[in-house]
Scaffold this motif. Structure first.
Motif, mmCIF file in Angstrom:
data_model
loop_
_atom_site.group_PDB
_atom_site.id
_atom_site.type_symbol
_atom_site.label_atom_id
_atom_site.label_comp_id
_atom_site.label_asym_id
_atom_site.label_seq_id
_atom_site.Cartn_x
_atom_site.Cartn_y
_atom_site.Cartn_z
ATOM 1 N N PHE A 1 -82.394 -24.690 -65.105
ATOM 2 C CA PHE A 1 -82.203 -23.289 -65.451
ATOM 3 C C PHE A 1 -83.512 -22.503 -65.458
ATOM 4 N N GLU A 2 -84.570 -23.110 -65.920
ATOM 5 C CA GLU A 2 -85.850 -22.423 -65.969
ATOM 6 C C GLU A 2 -86.339 -22.097 -64.550
ATOM 7 N N ALA A 3 -86.190 -23.077 -63.650
ATOM 8 C CA ALA A 3 -86.621 -22.848 -62.268
ATOM 9 C C ALA A 3 -85.758 -21.797 -61.584
ATOM 10 N N VAL A 4 -84.458 -21.838 -61.868
ATOM 11 C CA VAL A 4 -83.564 -20.820 -61.304
ATOM 12 C C VAL A 4 -83.937 -19.442 -61.831
ATOM 13 N N ALA A 5 -84.172 -19.357 -63.126
ATOM 14 C CA ALA A 5 -84.545 -18.074 -63.720
ATOM 15 C C ALA A 5 -85.847 -17.563 -63.122
ATOM 16 N N GLU A 6 -86.793 -18.478 -62.886
ATOM 17 C CA GLU A 6 -88.063 -18.083 -62.275
ATOM 18 C C GLU A 6 -87.829 -17.540 -60.867
ATOM 19 N N MET A 7 -86.970 -18.213 -60.116
ATOM 20 C CA MET A 7 -86.644 -17.751 -58.769
ATOM 21 C C MET A 7 -85.974 -16.378 -58.820
ATOM 22 N N LEU A 8 -85.027 -16.241 -59.723
ATOM 23 C CA LEU A 8 -84.292 -14.987 -59.823
ATOM 24 C C LEU A 8 -85.184 -13.854 -60.313
ATOM 25 N N SER A 9 -86.150 -14.174 -61.157
ATOM 26 C CA SER A 9 -87.057 -13.133 -61.644
ATOM 27 C C SER A 9 -87.796 -12.481 -60.488
ATOM 28 N N THR A 10 -88.042 -13.277 -59.457
ATOM 29 C CA THR A 10 -88.736 -12.755 -58.277
ATOM 30 C C THR A 10 -87.762 -12.115 -57.295
ATOM 31 N N TYR A 11 -86.632 -12.780 -57.085
ATOM 32 C CA TYR A 11 -85.753 -12.367 -55.992
ATOM 33 C C TYR A 11 -84.615 -11.433 -56.405
ATOM 34 N N ALA A 12 -84.100 -11.573 -57.641
ATOM 35 C CA ALA A 12 -82.908 -10.817 -58.028
ATOM 36 C C ALA A 12 -83.152 -9.317 -58.003
ATOM 37 N N GLU A 13 -84.354 -8.898 -58.418
ATOM 38 C CA GLU A 13 -84.659 -7.471 -58.404
ATOM 39 C C GLU A 13 -84.597 -6.919 -56.983
ATOM 40 N N HIS A 14 -85.144 -7.684 -56.038
ATOM 41 C CA HIS A 14 -85.080 -7.283 -54.631
ATOM 42 C C HIS A 14 -83.632 -7.250 -54.142
ATOM 43 N N ALA A 15 -82.863 -8.269 -54.518
ATOM 44 C CA ALA A 15 -81.464 -8.326 -54.095
ATOM 45 C C ALA A 15 -80.676 -7.138 -54.646
ATOM 46 N N LEU A 16 -81.000 -6.738 -55.874
ATOM 47 C CA LEU A 16 -80.268 -5.648 -56.509
ATOM 48 C C LEU A 16 -80.624 -4.298 -55.909
ATOM 49 N N TRP A 17 -81.934 -3.987 -55.864
ATOM 50 C CA TRP A 17 -82.357 -2.638 -55.503
ATOM 51 C C TRP A 17 -82.540 -2.437 -54.002
ATOM 52 N N GLN A 18 -82.824 -3.495 -53.276
ATOM 53 C CA GLN A 18 -83.072 -3.343 -51.850
ATOM 54 C C GLN A 18 -81.933 -3.849 -50.980
ATOM 55 N N GLN A 19 -81.165 -4.825 -51.481
ATOM 56 C CA GLN A 19 -80.085 -5.397 -50.677
ATOM 57 C C GLN A 19 -78.705 -5.049 -51.216
ATOM 58 N N ASN A 20 -78.656 -4.298 -52.322
ATOM 59 C CA ASN A 20 -77.384 -3.803 -52.859
ATOM 60 C C ASN A 20 -76.419 -4.896 -53.290
ATOM 61 N N GLN A 21 -76.950 -6.058 -53.681
ATOM 62 C CA GLN A 21 -76.089 -7.186 -54.016
ATOM 63 C C GLN A 21 -75.914 -7.294 -55.530
ATOM 64 N N ALA A 22 -75.391 -6.236 -56.124
ATOM 65 C CA ALA A 22 -75.208 -6.211 -57.577
ATOM 66 C C ALA A 22 -74.228 -7.284 -58.034
ATOM 67 N N TYR A 23 -73.154 -7.486 -57.286
ATOM 68 C CA TYR A 23 -72.165 -8.501 -57.666
ATOM 69 C C TYR A 23 -72.792 -9.891 -57.685
ATOM 70 N N LEU A 24 -73.590 -10.186 -56.656
ATOM 71 C CA LEU A 24 -74.204 -11.497 -56.571
ATOM 72 C C LEU A 24 -75.201 -11.709 -57.702
ATOM 73 N N VAL A 25 -76.026 -10.717 -57.982
ATOM 74 C CA VAL A 25 -77.006 -10.818 -59.065
ATOM 75 C C VAL A 25 -76.296 -11.023 -60.404
ATOM 76 N N TYR A 26 -75.215 -10.297 -60.606
ATOM 77 C CA TYR A 26 -74.462 -10.442 -61.856
ATOM 78 C C TYR A 26 -73.948 -11.873 -62.020
ATOM 79 N N ARG A 27 -73.394 -12.435 -60.942
ATOM 80 C CA ARG A 27 -72.849 -13.797 -61.032
ATOM 81 C C ARG A 27 -73.954 -14.817 -61.278
ATOM 82 N N TRP A 28 -75.080 -14.663 -60.604
ATOM 83 C CA TRP A 28 -76.201 -15.573 -60.834
ATOM 84 C C TRP A 28 -76.610 -15.574 -62.307
ATOM 85 N N CYS A 29 -76.952 -14.385 -62.780
ATOM 86 C CA CYS A 29 -77.501 -14.278 -64.140
ATOM 87 C C CYS A 29 -76.482 -14.702 -65.188
ATOM 88 N N LYS A 30 -75.228 -14.482 -64.896
ATOM 89 C CA LYS A 30 -74.171 -14.843 -65.840
ATOM 90 C C LYS A 30 -74.161 -16.348 -66.109
#
Length: 882
Positions: free
Chosen positions: A374-403
């Motif tokens: 979980f820590e490694a996933v969170a670290e990955m998401l901390s870098t990538y999820a913001e890009h996925a949300l604001w630049q790739q419009n993948q709000a649904y995917l980011v929500y499912r990951w973080c959930k």
């Protein structure tokens, strides 16, 4: 986004496949309609049956779904890619639109994305088939709506086949059945008959099993294809097939575990280890298998499994990509997890590392979460999820990951928590944010990072706005030290939220300043999401300030930047389009307004914002047709506005729709239609409603007072005019001035009525405001005549008069108009005053009254006072003078 091509290849039927003509016939018959729906639980042979039939069709697009495809943009890209396996030009316009627009939440009108492809296919002379395998994976309502739209709008030469474990939700299956557009193939149809079971074992598997045992197998398996396939593998690998068949248990709850145990125990330890470790992979390639096995002989094992037909099927023609039978893979994973949980996590961890190195974030996240990294996933998401949300419009995917990241791990990553919070808002899960806010606040306080703090405040403010706590939201946003954020990427987002909150509450100077900065910063950083949100809010602010032309120029700047075929993708664009239509309405460009609103509503169909925006589109439509004289249609549109707002579920929007409905009733002098709204006015518009919206409602309440207590209306309107002028709320001010002029007219203050009217004329000249005057009806016509006689701006008066419908303004001009004095005397005659009483009130001679009265009779073409009164009322030129 890179695509996995094997998802687009039609899987090859297994070597043990047998022809089943009855099913092929059902599929052939289904081509006459729009949809063939395979609906059955796992293991009934849906994919195999369709694959064999599709091999005989001239043109087939194939799409196999996985869990990640529940994201709208990802799904549409794969959807188009499936068609492009037939012709690379199919759907090319849609891909161009997706590549050019980064404007989540994705998108505003998904259906429009399919229009170019639908048109291309309609022009084709070929018969085309689209197969979508495993539709049950899709739970996103947006995609359910999208595919329903596709099915309903495909041309006769296009047929869609869907396999699913459960019937799709929200589809009009009953209607499609009645229209013979639906062919349904269920588990009952897919069950092997006794004859098919015999053919399978004798001809396909070539096993020497007695007829009695085959009959028993048909009974035990209940025709379940998976049981038969797995049983065949077991019997082939058994030293005594007849004995194995006799001992076989075919009950669905036990068969897979039984078969796996029987087969796996007969394999070498190395192959057993390979089967267990690689069962976690959705796609088996040599490199992926070697990554989780930490060995370099995976290619040999894959070839061995393929040659022996041991639970794998090829995904392409190169024997480089395979997948396990899903029931087998599920069972192997369960066994691995229960027998050796540490090993289960270890192979997932290796897969996580492999896909992380491949930058396949979706698959990496899946394996990382399963590995409990979980820590490694969170670290990955901390870098990538913001890009996925604001630049790739993948709000649904980011929500499912973080959930799926445990709260205690998420709590260590405030940046990821913020991204998670924004994804909740974008996907309609705003109610879940509250549980995270305290933890984020604690983290933010420890970090002492001004940018992170400001973004957190913006998120808090969005939540306050969501909860209708407008004042608190504004206080939080206005307390931010914006100077300290100079150069920070979060500044544009924080400014946009600040502008939105202040716009709602009518703080227009702050709102315009913030939104302008947000717009400009977003343009500089090429962040189209914030740019569009800021510019749409800025359009509303400019309209609130009465700057219709400036608002339309801002809207046009968006249209100039966004090509026509890309506009449906911009999620917030319909909001600005509705406002552009409203601006046209205010300037009495009715036909243009109706066309603009229709465009907005087309873009809104099925979008996440549909209920938020289309309620106001219905309101504008109602006023448009009312201005055209179609009262019944106006009432229908207004009823649709209320219904849409109620479905949207936001109290603020519901109140707004109800207020406009009451206004429409009052415009028709229908007091009964507004009674309920008036009765609730005092309590409904409390502190939970933005100040500006409450002021709009006060204007409607003044219309009620104008009809029932004109003196009270005049007094209240005088206060409102002062308030609106002070706050710069020009849109409300124009309406207030028109109503105040009518109120002054009604209470006999004609000079003041004309003075107020003259103030309102300024906005006709500067911005083209006409609608507030037109809906005032006959009293305004009469007041304009008086203004004309008094020498007020004749050009403006002519412009307003020409805007009235002919049936409203008919008979309005007299060959010889009444003078101002004659109008005053006419009003007193209507009150029943005698000539001496009139003379005393106006301080003129009785003979002068008589002379004016004769002139009035002559100009109106009447013989007495009663006829004069009735005729004047018909013409709309009678003033009530107190």
């Amino acid at each position: 986004m890179s695509l996995l091509l094997t998802k687009l290849f039609r899987p090859q039927p297994p070597a043990t496949f047998i022809d089943r003509p009855r099913l092929q016939k059902l599929l052939d018959q289904g081509l006459a309609g729009k949809l063939t729906l395979f609906s059955a639980t796992a293991g009934f042979g849906k994919t195999t049956t369709v694959s064999a039939w599709a091999a005989e069709q001239p043109s087939v697009a194939w799409l196999a779904l996985d869990a990640f495809d529940d994201d709208p943009e990802r799904f549409i890209r794969y959807f188009i890619a499936a068609w492009q396996q037939i012709d690379p030009q199919l759907g090319a316009a849609t891909i161009e639109m997706l590549d050019a627009a980064q404007v989540g939440p994705f998108p505003s009108a998904q259906q429009t994305l399919l229009v170019p492809l639908l048109n291309q296919l309609a022009q084709s002379a070929e018969q085309h088939v689209l197969v979508i395998d495993d539709w049950h994976i899709i739970t996103n309502p947006t995609l359910q709506s999208l595919l329903r739209y596709w099915i309903e709008h495909t041309s006769p030469n296009v047929h869609t086949v869907i396999t699913t474990r459960e019937q799709p939700k929200g589809w009009p299956l009953a209607r499609w059945r009645v229209r013979n557009q639906l062919c349904e193939i269920t588990a009952k149809d897919l069950q092997f008959t006794a004859a098919e079971v015999e053919t399978f074992f004798r001809d396909a598997v070539k096993l020497d099993i007695s007829p009695e045992t085959i009959a028993e197998l048909a009974s035990k398996t209940e025709g379940w294809a998976a049981s038969l396939q797995l049983a065949a593998i077991t019997f082939q690998n058994s030293p005594d097939p007849q004995l194995a068949a006799e001992r076989f248990s075919g009950q669905h709850h036990f068969v897979v575990d039984y078969l796996v145990e029987e087969v796996v125990e007969q394999q070498t330890p190395d192959l057993q280890e390979f089967l267990c470790a690689t069962s976690i992979l959705d796609r088996l390639t040599p490199t992926a298998c070697e990554a989780v096995m930490a060995r370099d002989d995976s290619r040999r094992y894959l070839q061995q499994l393929s040659q022996r037909n041991l639970f794998v099927s090829a995904l392409d023609g190169t024997n480089q990509s395979f997948r396990y039978h899903r029931l087998f893979a599920d069972c192997m994973q369960r066994q691995l997890q229960s027998r050796d949980p540490a090993q289960f996590r270890a192979v997932h961890a290796k897969a996580f590392a492999y896909y992380l190195a491949q930058e396949d974030w979706n698959t990496a996240a899946k394996h990382g979460l399963a590995a409990e990294e979980f820590e490694a996933v969170a670290e990955m998401l901390s870098t990538y999820a913001e890009h996925a949300l604001w630049q790739q419009n993948q709000a649904y995917l980011v929500y499912r990951w973080c959930k799926q990241v445990p709260a205690e791990v998420l709590a260590l990553h405030s940046k990821l928590q913020l991204t998670f919070g924004w994804s909740m808002l974008m996907t309609g899960h705003g109610g879940e944010i509250t549980a995270h806010m305290a933890t984020i606040a604690a983290n933010i306080a420890q970090e002492n990072n001004p940018a992170r703090t400001a973004e957190f405040i913006a998120l808090q403010a969005e939540m306050k706005l969501f909860q209708a706590d407008y004042e608190q939201a504004i206080q939080q946003l206005n307390a931010i030290d914006y100077a300290a954020l100079s150069g920070e990427s979060c500044l544009k987002l924080v400014r946009q939220v600040q502008g939105y909150a202040n716009r709602l509450n009518g703080n227009l100077d702050i709102a315009q300043h913030a939104l302008t900065l947000a717009r400009d910063n977003a343009v500089a950083e090429e962040n189209q999401l914030v740019w569009l949100a800021a510019i749409m809010d800025l359009i509303v602010v400019l309209m609130m300030r009465g700057q219709l032309r400036a608002a339309e120029a801002e809207y046009q700047s968006v249209l100039d930047k966004v090509p026509l075929h890309q506009r449906p993708l911009y999620a917030m664009l319909p909001f600005g389009t509705v406002r552009a239509g409203y601006s046209q309405l205010l300037r009495n460009e009715i036909s243009g307004a109706i066309e603009t609103i229709q465009q907005a509503q087309t873009w809104l169909i099925g979008s996440a914002y549909e209920r938020m925006f289309d309620y106001f589109a219905f309101i504008v439509n109602a006023y448009c047709v009312y201005a055209q004289g179609n009262v019944e249609q106006a009432e229908r549109f207004m009823a649709q506005a209320i219904d849409s707002a109620q479905h949207g579920g936001r109290a603020r929007l519901i109140l707004d729709a109800q207020t406009h409905a009451a206004k429409l009733s009052l415009l028709q002098d229908d007091l009964a239609g507004a009674e309920e709204w008036v009765a609730n006015f005092a309590t409904a518009f409390d502190a939970a409603v933005p100040v500006y919206q409450r002021s709009e409602a006060e204007l409607v309440y003044c219309r009620w007072l104008l009809a029932t207590e004109p003196d009270a209306a005049f007094a209240q309107l005088s206060d409102l005019v002062d308030t609106f002028q002070t706050n710069g709320w020009i849109d409300l001010l124009v309406n207030a001035l028109v109503l105040k002029a009518l109120a002054a007219q009604k209470v006999g203050k004609l000079d003041e009525a004309l003075a107020v009217l003259s103030q309102a004329f300024v906005f006709v000249k500067e911005e083209g405001y006409l609608f507030p005057f037109i809906v005032a009806g006959q009293p305004m016509i009469a007041l304009l005549r008086l203004a004309q006689q008094r020498g007020l701006d004749s050009d403006v008066i002519g412009t307003i008069q020409s805007a009235f419908l002919p049936e409203v303004a008919v008979n309005q001009p007299l060959i010889d108009p009444l003078t101002a004095r004659e109008l005053e005397i006419l009003a007193l005659i209507a009150e029943g005053r005698s000539n001496p009483e009139i003379a005393a009130q106006l301080i003129i001679a009785t003979g002068t009254v008589a002379r004016h009265t004769n002139n009035i009779f002559s100009k109106l073409g009447v013989r007495n006072r009663t006829e004069a009164t009735n005729r004047a009322r018909q013409l709309g030129i009678l003033f009530d003078v107190s």
